[in-house]
Design a protein around this motif. Structure first.
Motif, mmCIF file in Angstrom:
data_model
loop_
_atom_site.group_PDB
_atom_site.id
_atom_site.type_symbol
_atom_site.label_atom_id
_atom_site.label_comp_id
_atom_site.label_asym_id
_atom_site.label_seq_id
_atom_site.Cartn_x
_atom_site.Cartn_y
_atom_site.Cartn_z
ATOM 1 N N GLY A 135 1.022 -1.246 0.019
ATOM 2 C CA GLY A 135 -0.261 0.038 -0.047
ATOM 3 C C GLY A 135 0.844 1.378 -0.185
ATOM 4 N N ASN A 136 0.161 2.444 -0.001
ATOM 5 C CA ASN A 136 0.858 3.593 -0.182
ATOM 6 C C ASN A 136 0.091 4.752 0.728
ATOM 7 O OD1 ASN A 136 -1.509 3.974 -1.693
ATOM 8 N ND2 ASN A 136 -0.764 4.747 -3.503
ATOM 9 N N ALA A 137 -0.444 4.165 1.703
ATOM 10 C CA ALA A 137 -1.310 5.212 2.752
ATOM 11 C C ALA A 137 -0.327 5.970 3.641
ATOM 12 C CB ALA A 137 -2.266 4.514 3.458
ATOM 13 N N LEU A 138 0.951 5.708 3.815
ATOM 14 C CA LEU A 138 1.691 6.137 4.757
ATOM 15 C C LEU A 138 2.567 7.370 4.274
ATOM 16 C CD1 LEU A 138 2.755 6.620 7.798
ATOM 17 C CD2 LEU A 138 4.455 4.806 7.146
ATOM 18 N N ARG A 139 2.301 8.698 4.394
ATOM 19 C CA ARG A 139 3.050 9.676 4.020
ATOM 20 C C ARG A 139 4.661 9.840 4.221
ATOM 21 N NH1 ARG A 139 -1.737 13.142 4.833
ATOM 22 N NH2 ARG A 139 -1.010 13.522 6.863
ATOM 23 N N GLY A 140 5.270 9.899 3.252
ATOM 24 C CA GLY A 140 6.836 9.694 3.523
ATOM 25 C C GLY A 140 7.320 8.506 3.083
ATOM 26 N N PHE A 141 6.652 7.544 2.932
ATOM 27 C CA PHE A 141 6.976 6.121 2.545
ATOM 28 C C PHE A 141 6.681 5.637 1.192
ATOM 29 C CE2 PHE A 141 7.518 6.283 7.195
ATOM 30 C CZ PHE A 141 8.747 6.051 7.447
ATOM 31 N N GLY A 142 5.953 6.476 0.796
ATOM 32 C CA GLY A 142 5.396 5.807 -0.511
ATOM 33 C C GLY A 142 5.080 4.435 -0.698
ATOM 34 N N ASN A 143 5.237 3.733 -1.944
ATOM 35 C CA ASN A 143 4.475 2.670 -2.208
ATOM 36 C C ASN A 143 5.259 1.371 -1.320
ATOM 37 O OD1 ASN A 143 2.732 3.349 -3.804
ATOM 38 N ND2 ASN A 143 4.340 3.295 -5.740
ATOM 39 N N LEU A 144 4.616 0.933 -0.443
ATOM 40 C CA LEU A 144 5.311 0.022 0.733
ATOM 41 C C LEU A 144 4.805 -1.537 0.757
ATOM 42 C CD1 LEU A 144 6.825 -0.230 3.481
ATOM 43 C CD2 LEU A 144 4.657 0.301 4.644
ATOM 44 N N ILE A 145 5.830 -2.606 0.723
ATOM 45 C CA ILE A 145 5.500 -3.723 1.099
ATOM 46 C C ILE A 145 6.301 -4.249 2.249
ATOM 47 C CG2 ILE A 145 6.246 -6.054 -0.092
ATOM 48 C CD1 ILE A 145 6.600 -4.698 -2.624
ATOM 49 N N ILE A 146 5.406 -5.078 2.882
ATOM 50 C CA ILE A 146 5.902 -5.819 4.175
ATOM 51 C C ILE A 146 5.872 -7.189 3.903
ATOM 52 C CG2 ILE A 146 5.614 -6.173 6.752
ATOM 53 C CD1 ILE A 146 4.566 -3.208 6.666
ATOM 54 N N ILE A 147 7.033 -7.933 4.557
ATOM 55 C CA ILE A 147 6.886 -9.509 3.988
ATOM 56 C C ILE A 147 7.130 -10.025 5.487
ATOM 57 C CG2 ILE A 147 8.072 -11.364 2.950
ATOM 58 C CD1 ILE A 147 8.591 -9.798 0.653
ATOM 59 N N LYS A 148 6.521 -11.080 5.822
ATOM 60 C CA LYS A 148 6.903 -11.974 6.900
ATOM 61 C C LYS A 148 7.201 -13.108 6.548
ATOM 62 C CE LYS A 148 4.888 -14.493 10.716
ATOM 63 N NZ LYS A 148 3.772 -15.278 11.623
ATOM 64 N N HIS A 149 8.619 -13.250 7.366
ATOM 65 C CA HIS A 149 9.568 -14.575 7.201
ATOM 66 C C HIS A 149 9.295 -15.550 7.943
ATOM 67 C CE1 HIS A 149 11.286 -11.968 4.135
ATOM 68 N NE2 HIS A 149 11.417 -10.950 4.902
ATOM 69 N N THR A 150 9.247 -15.234 9.190
ATOM 70 C CA THR A 150 9.209 -16.400 10.404
ATOM 71 C C THR A 150 7.978 -15.469 11.292
ATOM 72 O OG1 THR A 150 10.729 -15.639 12.320
ATOM 73 C CG2 THR A 150 11.450 -16.817 10.129
ATOM 74 N N ASP A 151 7.745 -16.480 12.321
ATOM 75 C CA ASP A 151 6.813 -15.825 13.534
ATOM 76 C C ASP A 151 7.438 -14.662 14.235
ATOM 77 O OD1 ASP A 151 4.578 -17.075 13.204
ATOM 78 O OD2 ASP A 151 5.299 -18.926 14.279
ATOM 79 N N ALA A 152 8.586 -14.411 13.950
ATOM 80 C CA ALA A 152 9.312 -13.226 14.624
ATOM 81 C C ALA A 152 10.035 -12.250 13.580
ATOM 82 C CB ALA A 152 10.595 -13.838 15.490
ATOM 83 N N TYR A 153 10.282 -12.687 12.312
ATOM 84 C CA TYR A 153 10.913 -11.774 11.408
ATOM 85 C C TYR A 153 10.177 -11.236 10.444
ATOM 86 C CZ TYR A 153 15.674 -12.770 13.284
ATOM 87 O OH TYR A 153 16.695 -12.942 14.099
ATOM 88 N N LEU A 154 9.990 -9.947 10.449
ATOM 89 C CA LEU A 154 9.286 -9.179 9.265
ATOM 90 C C LEU A 154 10.558 -8.167 8.316
ATOM 91 C CD1 LEU A 154 6.360 -7.602 11.012
ATOM 92 C CD2 LEU A 154 6.404 -9.944 9.865
ATOM 93 N N SER A 155 10.189 -8.053 7.132
ATOM 94 C CA SER A 155 10.976 -7.103 6.414
ATOM 95 C C SER A 155 10.132 -5.996 5.747
ATOM 96 C CB SER A 155 11.773 -7.714 5.324
ATOM 97 O OG SER A 155 11.140 -8.533 4.358
ATOM 98 N N ALA A 156 10.627 -4.964 5.476
ATOM 99 C CA ALA A 156 9.981 -3.808 4.681
ATOM 100 C C ALA A 156 10.527 -3.335 3.723
ATOM 101 C CB ALA A 156 9.334 -2.781 5.785
ATOM 102 N N TYR A 157 10.074 -2.817 2.776
ATOM 103 C CA TYR A 157 10.528 -2.107 1.391
ATOM 104 C C TYR A 157 9.755 -0.973 1.193
ATOM 105 C CZ TYR A 157 11.747 -7.279 1.232
ATOM 106 O OH TYR A 157 12.146 -8.609 1.675
ATOM 107 N N ALA A 158 10.364 0.195 1.201
ATOM 108 C CA ALA A 158 9.594 1.342 0.853
ATOM 109 C C ALA A 158 9.847 2.367 -0.360
ATOM 110 C CB ALA A 158 9.709 2.473 2.109
ATOM 111 N N HIS A 159 9.267 3.168 -0.791
ATOM 112 C CA HIS A 159 9.681 4.010 -1.830
ATOM 113 C C HIS A 159 9.724 3.548 -3.245
ATOM 114 C CE1 HIS A 159 10.388 6.919 1.290
ATOM 115 N NE2 HIS A 159 11.399 6.228 1.722
ATOM 116 N N ASN A 160 8.628 2.188 -3.456
ATOM 117 C CA ASN A 160 8.939 1.647 -4.761
ATOM 118 C C ASN A 160 8.036 2.326 -5.802
ATOM 119 O OD1 ASN A 160 9.825 -1.048 -3.517
ATOM 120 N ND2 ASN A 160 7.967 -0.754 -2.415
ATOM 121 N N ARG A 161 8.620 2.309 -7.067
ATOM 122 C CA ARG A 161 7.987 2.893 -8.252
ATOM 123 C C ARG A 161 6.674 2.211 -8.401
ATOM 124 N NH1 ARG A 161 11.074 3.714 -13.822
ATOM 125 N NH2 ARG A 161 10.745 1.494 -14.030
#
Length: 272
Positions: A196-222
């Motif tokens: 999504g892109n609802a957060l001002r300042g971060f643009g198009n954002l992706i969040i991925i869950k890898h395990t029950d403890a780890y997440l990664s986030a990717y911001a400013h995508n075109r």
């Protein structure tokens, strides 16, 4: 550029019928105040909070929190409201010993935690993932989250222009600069839990869950190339680098452990 995901997980993809509220960093709780939220069973809402920011900081899926607390879109909450962060009627089970012998390749001083609770999606506690690719080798299909991240890889080629900082107002990830359209890759196997892109300042954002403890986030995508609930494999392209939400073409990349920001450079292999 503000580098705290104060309201990450906001809203979802652009196809949703209910628009996600937009919350800037200045309106939300500080990172220091949110620091130990991942350990709590419940949380008392304060001014500036949203269900999406609480979910991000506690390492939960906003959809799970909505279900647990019987909230419906647009997920309105109010100061003083007590939200449950965990299932109250389920006992946590002890993890099963992994017989595969597969271990994480991250450094020894990094925290690695066995799965204790289901934070995202419908997956049950599992000690390894079941991942396969289709005939075109462009998608990943999985049924369970792994207990550990087998290996992390760089999410994009480019020059690191922003380093991680532990200070309250510091960068909670790293920034990688390159040209527009540079492929953005999944850093490890996992499930897409937000686009999504609802957060001002971060643009198009992706969040991925890898395990029950780890997440990664990717911001400013075109451009975002995956959707929520997609399983992705390590190195699969998930987006194109852009400058959405910022004045410079770059990727802002975060890794979170139980809701806490950790330095991605401790996990990623050394750049060639």
């Amino acid at each position: 550029m503000p580098l705290l995901f104060a309201a990450a997980l906001l809203g979802g993809c652009s196809t949703r019928h209910v628009p996600a509220p937009v919350v800037e960093l200045s309106e939300a709780k500080s990172f220091k105040q949110f620091r130990d939220l991942g350990k709590q069973a419940q949380y008392k809402v304060e001014k500036g909070d949203t269900l999406f920011s609480i979910a991000w900081y506690s390492g939960n899926d906003y959809k799970d929190l909505a279900r647990i607390n019987k909230l419906s879109a647009p997920y309105a909450i109010y100061p003083g409201q007590v939200l449950m962060l965990q299932e109250s009627n389920k006992k946590q089970t002890k993890p099963v010993t992994n017989s595969s012998g597969r271990t994480s390749k991250i450094k020894a001083n990094q925290p690695v935690d066995p799965p204790k609770k289901q934070a995202y999606g419908e997956s049950k506690t599992a000690q390894k993932s079941s991942v396969r690719t289709d005939k075109q080798n462009t998608t990943a299909v999985a049924t369970d989250f792994p207990s550990q991240v087998a290996e992390w890889m760089w999410p994009a080629n480019g020059r690191v222009i922003g380093q991680f900082s532990l200070s309250e107002q510091g960068n909670k990830g790293i920034d990688i600069a390159n040209s527009p359209g540079t492929p953005i890759l999944a850093s490890a196997v996992g499930k897409v839990v937000y686009t999504g892109n609802a957060l001002r300042g971060f643009g198009n954002l992706i969040i991925i869950k890898h395990t029950d403890a780890y997440l990664s986030a990717y911001a400013h995508n075109r451009k975002i190339l995956v959707k929520e609930q997609d399983w992705v494999r390590p190195g699969q392209q998930i987006a194109e680098m852009g400058s959405s939400g910022t004045s410079q073409t770059m990727l802002h990349f975060e890794i979170r452990y139980k809701g806490k920001s950790v330095d991605p450079l401790r996990f990623l292999p050394k750049q060639p």
